[in-house]
Design a protein around this motif. Structure first.
Motif, short mmCIF file in Angstrom:
data_model
loop_
_atom_site.label_atom_id
_atom_site.label_comp_id
_atom_site.label_asym_id
_atom_site.label_seq_id
_atom_site.Cartn_x
_atom_site.Cartn_y
_atom_site.Cartn_z
N ALA A 6 3.99 3.87 -4.03
CA ALA A 6 2.79 3.27 -3.50
C ALA A 6 3.38 2.68 -2.43
O ALA A 6 4.32 2.13 -2.13
CB ALA A 6 1.73 2.78 -4.35
N LEU A 7 2.54 2.18 -1.07
CA LEU A 7 2.66 1.64 -0.06
C LEU A 7 3.13 0.10 -0.23
O LEU A 7 2.42 -0.46 -1.13
CB LEU A 7 1.68 1.61 1.02
N GLU A 8 4.23 -0.34 0.15
CA GLU A 8 4.46 -1.62 0.19
C GLU A 8 4.25 -2.19 1.55
O GLU A 8 4.90 -1.91 2.65
CB GLU A 8 6.08 -1.90 -0.01
N PRO A 9 3.10 -2.99 1.61
CA PRO A 9 2.59 -3.79 2.91
C PRO A 9 3.55 -4.20 3.63
O PRO A 9 3.57 -4.16 4.99
CB PRO A 9 1.55 -4.36 2.37
N THR A 26 -6.47 -1.63 6.23
CA THR A 26 -6.80 -1.43 4.91
C THR A 26 -8.17 -1.78 4.46
O THR A 26 -8.54 -2.06 3.40
CB THR A 26 -5.68 -2.35 4.18
N ARG A 31 -10.94 3.42 4.13
CA ARG A 31 -10.20 3.89 2.95
C ARG A 31 -11.01 4.83 1.89
O ARG A 31 -10.43 5.97 1.84
CB ARG A 31 -9.59 2.72 2.07
N ASP A 47 -3.62 3.61 0.49
CA ASP A 47 -3.33 2.13 0.89
C ASP A 47 -3.41 1.63 2.15
O ASP A 47 -4.04 0.60 2.34
CB ASP A 47 -1.88 1.98 0.52
N ARG A 90 -1.46 7.82 -3.00
CA ARG A 90 -1.70 6.88 -2.25
C ARG A 90 -1.09 7.00 -0.98
O ARG A 90 -1.07 8.05 -0.48
CB ARG A 90 -1.80 5.50 -3.11
#
Length: 464
Positions: A6-9, A26, A31, A47, A90
């Motif tokens: 999953a995305l790491e902001p 976001t 989304r 994400d 995601r």
């Protein structure tokens, strides 16, 4: 191949905002809009959603996601029917709908260069005054980039071919951000691997298409539509088979069974027609050629119980009829208020079309399903809408079981599990059955070579 995370902001979002600004978001509502297409799979929120406008932006974003192993799911108009745009792992939904420039039109060579967010309708509006058109017509307001990704087809394919036959070349951004060009402007070439055909139909699993060079066609001197109705579904199917075997160059030959025709009459206000199995036809060519084709088809259909062969030479009437055909999906849903539709997609050799359609319709009735059939039958391709009540426990599962029965019948008859919708999430289990484990292993090796970290539309085409 690694499994994307999953995305790491902090790692990706901040860097992407440096060149996309507020075009990477976001926002929950946006989304949600990008969580699925027009299919029946459960939605998955990405994400973030990135609205790109140039090839350079796509390249920079993919390089960034490749470095951090973040999934990327290309998104056009969201009209796909097999879960292609569902971000099941995601990551980032890469929205290409703002890339809408028509970059070149070469009238003398009858080709053009466009960005992936251009729709067929927009392109044809641009081409109208130049005596050309682009014929591949899936019947929805989808983007041409999405059509390339899913190897789309439609009502005109019987004469003009599918998107595959009408793409001359592509610009593609690979998973690591590299940009390549495939194909060219010539009508034929014999120089290396055919990378264009590799990416047509790859469903965003190998790269992102950022430019498309298309073959164009001249607007015919004359165009005429016709409608003929039948007492039986078999009569319409047998007529179609004979028309194709006789080599009559129809531009379109579309079938609506009695249930679909009843729905279309009610939804599109088609006065003067009966709720019977119906063929919609269109003829392109010279004035004399169009008349000759239509008379030959009328003779064939009358021999199979067709009656009331009606011409529509007026452009307004033709457009009304074809709009009704294109609106058949919505008409089918409206036939059963509160219901949803699972739409199948099977294509068989033309000689086996009767067995495929008649068998599928009969089996659906035996199992208690209400279904509507519409088909690009000149290609042996048909769609059977299985209507189900989403509030009824187990209804969706029973609809999926019917879909599998229809596809299995098609494969047993020498057909394919998808004539034009693609694999996505919905048809993955049939891919190996159709092609065999060795061919599937080759497909996986291509995926591994071009996307070693598995970030490009993961979960599609293959189960892992």
């Amino acid at each position: 191949m690694t499994t994307p995370v999953a995305l790491e902001p902090d790692a990706v979002l901040s860097a992407a905002r440096g060149f996309l600004g507020d075009r990477i978001t976001t926002n929950a509502a946006i989304r949600e809009q990008h969580s699925r297409g027009e299919d029946s799979s459960p939605p998955t929120l990405p994400d973030a959603v990135a609205f790109v406008e140039t090839t350079e932006e796509v390249s920079r974003l993919l390089a960034l996601c490749h470095r951090h192993e973040v999934p990327v799911v290309p998104f056009g108009a969201g009209t796909s029917l097999e879960g292609h745009v569902n971000p099941v792992r995601r990551g980032i939904s890469l929205d290409l709908s703002r890339m809408t420039r028509i970059l070149e039109v070469n009238a003398e060579d009858m080709d053009c260069l466009i960005e992936p967010g251009v729709t067929r309708q927009q392109l044809n509006e641009h081409l109208r005054d130049q005596g050309m058109f682009f014929p591949v017509d899936p019947g929805s307001h989808c983007t041409l980039g999405g059509m390339v990704a899913t190897r789309a087809s439609g009502t005109n394919a019987v004469r003009y071919g599918t998107i595959r036959e009408n793409v001359l070349g592509l610009e593609v951004v690979l998973a690591d951000g590299r940009v390549i060009e495939t194909g060219g402007r010539t009508r034929k070439a014999a120089n290396g691997y055919d990378l264009t055909r590799l990416f047509v139909g790859s469903e965003g699993t190998l790269g992102v298409v950022t430019k498309v060079r298309l073959r164009l066609h001249g607007i015919p001197e004359a165009m005429s539509s016709a409608v003929v109705q039948f007492e039986t579904l078999e009569g319409a199917v047998r007529s179609t088979i004979e028309v194709m075997q006789m080599g009559i160059p129809v531009a379109r030959i579309e079938l609506l069974d009695d249930d679909m025709m009843a729905a279309a009459i009610a939804y599109s206000k088609l006065e003067g027609y009966q709720p019977r199995t119906t063929l919609f036809l269109e003829f392109h060519g010279s004035e004399a050629g169009v008349q000759e084709q239509a008379k030959a088809v009328e003779a064939i259909t009358s021999g199979h119980g067709g009656a009331g062969f009606r011409w529509a030479t007026d452009a307004e009437e033709r457009n009304r009829l074809w709009k009704a055909r294109h609106d058949s999906y919505w008409a089918g849903i409206a036939a059963k208020p509160g219901h949803k539709a699972l739409t199948t997609d099977v294509c068989v050799p033309i000689s086996r079309l009767a067995e495929a359609i008649l068998g599928a319709k009969s089996e659906a009735k035996e199992l208690g399903h209400f279904t509507c059939i519409v088909g690009h039958v000149g290609d042996g391709n048909f769609h059977q809408m299985v209507l189900y009540d989403p509030t009824e426990p187990g209804a969706l599962e029973r609809a999926w079981d019917m879909d599998k029965r229809i596809v299995s019948r098609g494969l047993d008859l020498g057909g394919t599990c998808s004539g034009e919708h693609g694999i996505g999430l919905g048809k993955r289990e049939f891919l190996e059955r159709e092609h065999g484990p060795e061919a599937l292993a080759v497909m996986r090796s291509l995926k591994q070579a071009l996307d070693p970290k598995g970030i490009m539309n993961p979960g599609k085409m293959f189960r892992n």
